[in-house]
Design an enzyme around this catalytic site. Structure first.
Site, PDB file in Angstrom:
ATOM      1  N   ARG A  11      -4.323  -9.400  -9.024  1.00  0.00           N
ATOM      2  CA  ARG A  11      -4.083 -10.185  -9.490  1.00  0.00           C
ATOM      3  C   ARG A  11      -4.173  -9.975 -10.778  1.00  0.00           C
ATOM      4  O   ARG A  11      -4.193 -10.699 -11.606  1.00  0.00           O
ATOM      5  CB  ARG A  11      -3.358 -11.854  -9.189  1.00  0.00           C
ATOM      6  CG  ARG A  11      -2.578 -11.685  -8.068  1.00  0.00           C
ATOM      7  CD  ARG A  11      -1.543 -11.011  -7.882  1.00  0.00           C
ATOM      8  NE  ARG A  11      -1.067 -11.394  -6.355  1.00  0.00           N
ATOM      9  CZ  ARG A  11       0.111 -11.997  -6.164  1.00  0.00           C
ATOM     10  NH1 ARG A  11       0.172 -13.132  -7.374  1.00  0.00           N
ATOM     11  NH2 ARG A  11       0.699 -12.162  -5.213  1.00  0.00           N
ATOM     12  N   THR A  34       2.037   2.798  -0.950  1.00  0.00           N
ATOM     13  CA  THR A  34       1.307   1.867   0.444  1.00  0.00           C
ATOM     14  C   THR A  34       1.968   1.754   1.156  1.00  0.00           C
ATOM     15  O   THR A  34       0.361   1.908   2.389  1.00  0.00           O
ATOM     16  CB  THR A  34      -0.401   2.742  -0.008  1.00  0.00           C
ATOM     17  OG1 THR A  34      -0.599   1.558  -0.562  1.00  0.00           O
ATOM     18  CG2 THR A  34      -0.197   3.951  -0.527  1.00  0.00           C
ATOM     19  N   HIS A  49       7.128  -6.969  -6.744  1.00  0.00           N
ATOM     20  CA  HIS A  49       7.036  -5.197  -7.961  1.00  0.00           C
ATOM     21  C   HIS A  49       8.541  -4.734  -7.497  1.00  0.00           C
ATOM     22  O   HIS A  49       8.334  -4.658  -8.490  1.00  0.00           O
ATOM     23  CB  HIS A  49       6.103  -4.948  -6.635  1.00  0.00           C
ATOM     24  CG  HIS A  49       4.504  -4.923  -6.973  1.00  0.00           C
ATOM     25  ND1 HIS A  49       3.709  -5.028  -6.908  1.00  0.00           N
ATOM     26  CD2 HIS A  49       3.819  -6.654  -7.080  1.00  0.00           C
ATOM     27  CE1 HIS A  49       2.147  -4.869  -7.001  1.00  0.00           C
ATOM     28  NE2 HIS A  49       2.264  -6.131  -6.821  1.00  0.00           N
ATOM     29  N   ARG A  50       9.206  -4.983  -6.425  1.00  0.00           N
ATOM     30  CA  ARG A  50      10.807  -3.979  -7.265  1.00  0.00           C
ATOM     31  C   ARG A  50      11.222  -4.669  -7.767  1.00  0.00           C
ATOM     32  O   ARG A  50      11.765  -4.446  -9.007  1.00  0.00           O
ATOM     33  CB  ARG A  50      11.575  -4.445  -5.423  1.00  0.00           C
ATOM     34  CG  ARG A  50      12.764  -3.510  -5.427  1.00  0.00           C
ATOM     35  CD  ARG A  50      13.163  -3.122  -4.113  1.00  0.00           C
ATOM     36  NE  ARG A  50      12.187  -2.293  -3.409  1.00  0.00           N
ATOM     37  CZ  ARG A  50      12.398  -2.449  -2.493  1.00  0.00           C
ATOM     38  NH1 ARG A  50      12.824  -4.108  -1.886  1.00  0.00           N
ATOM     39  NH2 ARG A  50      11.494  -1.812  -1.645  1.00  0.00           N
TER      40      ARG A  50
END
Lengths: 167, 167, 167
Positions: A11, A34, A49-50
């Site tokens: 983070r 990954t 994240h997306r």
């Protein structure tokens, strides 16, 4: 083509930084994850994240075979690999010769036809872990980071969201 | 007014550096301790920090409500908050919405009438902790550091007593 | 004579960097190992470091008494001490007053007749360890690093094999 390695702690803002670097290149960017969505904690992180990246990325899940994925010609923009530390963990779990895979990746990076931004983690700056497996992993991660940094054109160390130029 | 964030590892010299930065401003400095002297290890650390600072500081113990403490007008000099990581831990133990508190602090910092120096810790550069609570804490600490660094005018990363300028 | 401190995480490339710095001085270099080959993991690491360095070094195992070893006049080149963190651990196991030993080393460094390169580790950038002994060790390591960095002419922080100048 530019090879950029972004390293840092958990983070620390590595992924956000790497996304900005990848977007700075022309063409549609390719997100090479990954991570596999094996548990709830990981699914939640992938979804977050997306959401941050937006919908204009090509997305690929590549837990093991990074080299063919990076050589593929789909998408015209940069490839963003997030992250090498998880890739290393996947290689070790699959009982692959991780050092061979890492060196193959390092040899491939300068030959790619697209810019590539790779995210990795620093995991060796805490107290020596009690268990031997964790010690092996942090050793392997350190060795991998040295090898990939050696093959990169630029290396940044991100602390509190701020990049420090290492190379 | 200047907002300065000092980050680094345990015993890296962060507090000494932060005290020097705080003293460089005119007026009587205010030491805002987020620690409470709950056990012997902590009491000893607090006593050692106090001995080093000397007696000319106003001292306040503020485990939770940093924003009103920083808005208070007592003392003419800089405020030194030592440290944000412990504050975060206090917020989480008190079951507060820590991210809301952190964002409120970030919003407040640029509006203060006194310079402020904030100390925080990097805790995310070791191996992934086994227990979920420790993982949550290091994630939260990393997010907090990014948010506060974003609101700061200057950010320094202290290693072995030596500051590295991040911003 | 130059006093150079190289710090960094596990497998960050500190030793390789330190060897390069030590070789850059004229004369036969002296390798001062603080490790004792007590177990297989350590024997393997020592053998790997030796293979990398080559045979042209004088080698000394000095688990505790660094100051007399550094004052010795054998070898015409730089002394490389690898590493201070293990030395500290040895001092603590031997129930020595480690802070006295560290301060004596810091006082000796500027008076040596040969250049010296010292390797140390950053161990305080992970989550707070559960057990009190590990907490004491990381505190001691941080204090030692500050003291030795204060006495050094140059300090480098190595990340992924790449040195970052701290001093």
């Amino acid at each position: 083509m530019a090879v950029i390695l972004i390293t840092g702690g958990a983070r620390s803002g590595k992924s956000t930084r790497a996304e900005a670097r990848a977007r700075s290149f022309a063409g549609q960017p390719v997100y090479v994850a990954t991570a596999e969505a094996l548990d709830g904690e990981m699914q939640e992180r992938i979804a977050r994240h997306r959401a941050r990246r937006g919908a204009d990325w090509i997305e690929r899940e590549v837990p093991l075979d990074l080299v063919p994925a990076l050589l593929s010609t789909e998408g015209g923009g940069a490839r963003l690999v997030d992250c090498l530390t998880l890739w290393l963990s996947n290689l070790m779990h699959a009982a692959r010769d991780w050092e061979r895979d890492v060196r193959e990746l390092a040899d491939t990076l300068p030959r790619l036809n697209s810019p590539v931004v790779l995210v990795t983690n620093e995991v060796g700056l805490g107290i020596v872990p009690d268990n031997a497996l964790a010690r092996s992993f942090r050793d392997a991660a350190g060795i991998m980071n040295q090898i990939i940094a050696g093959a990169a054109d630029e290396v940044e160390f991100v602390v509190a969201g701020l990049p420090l130029k290492l190379k």
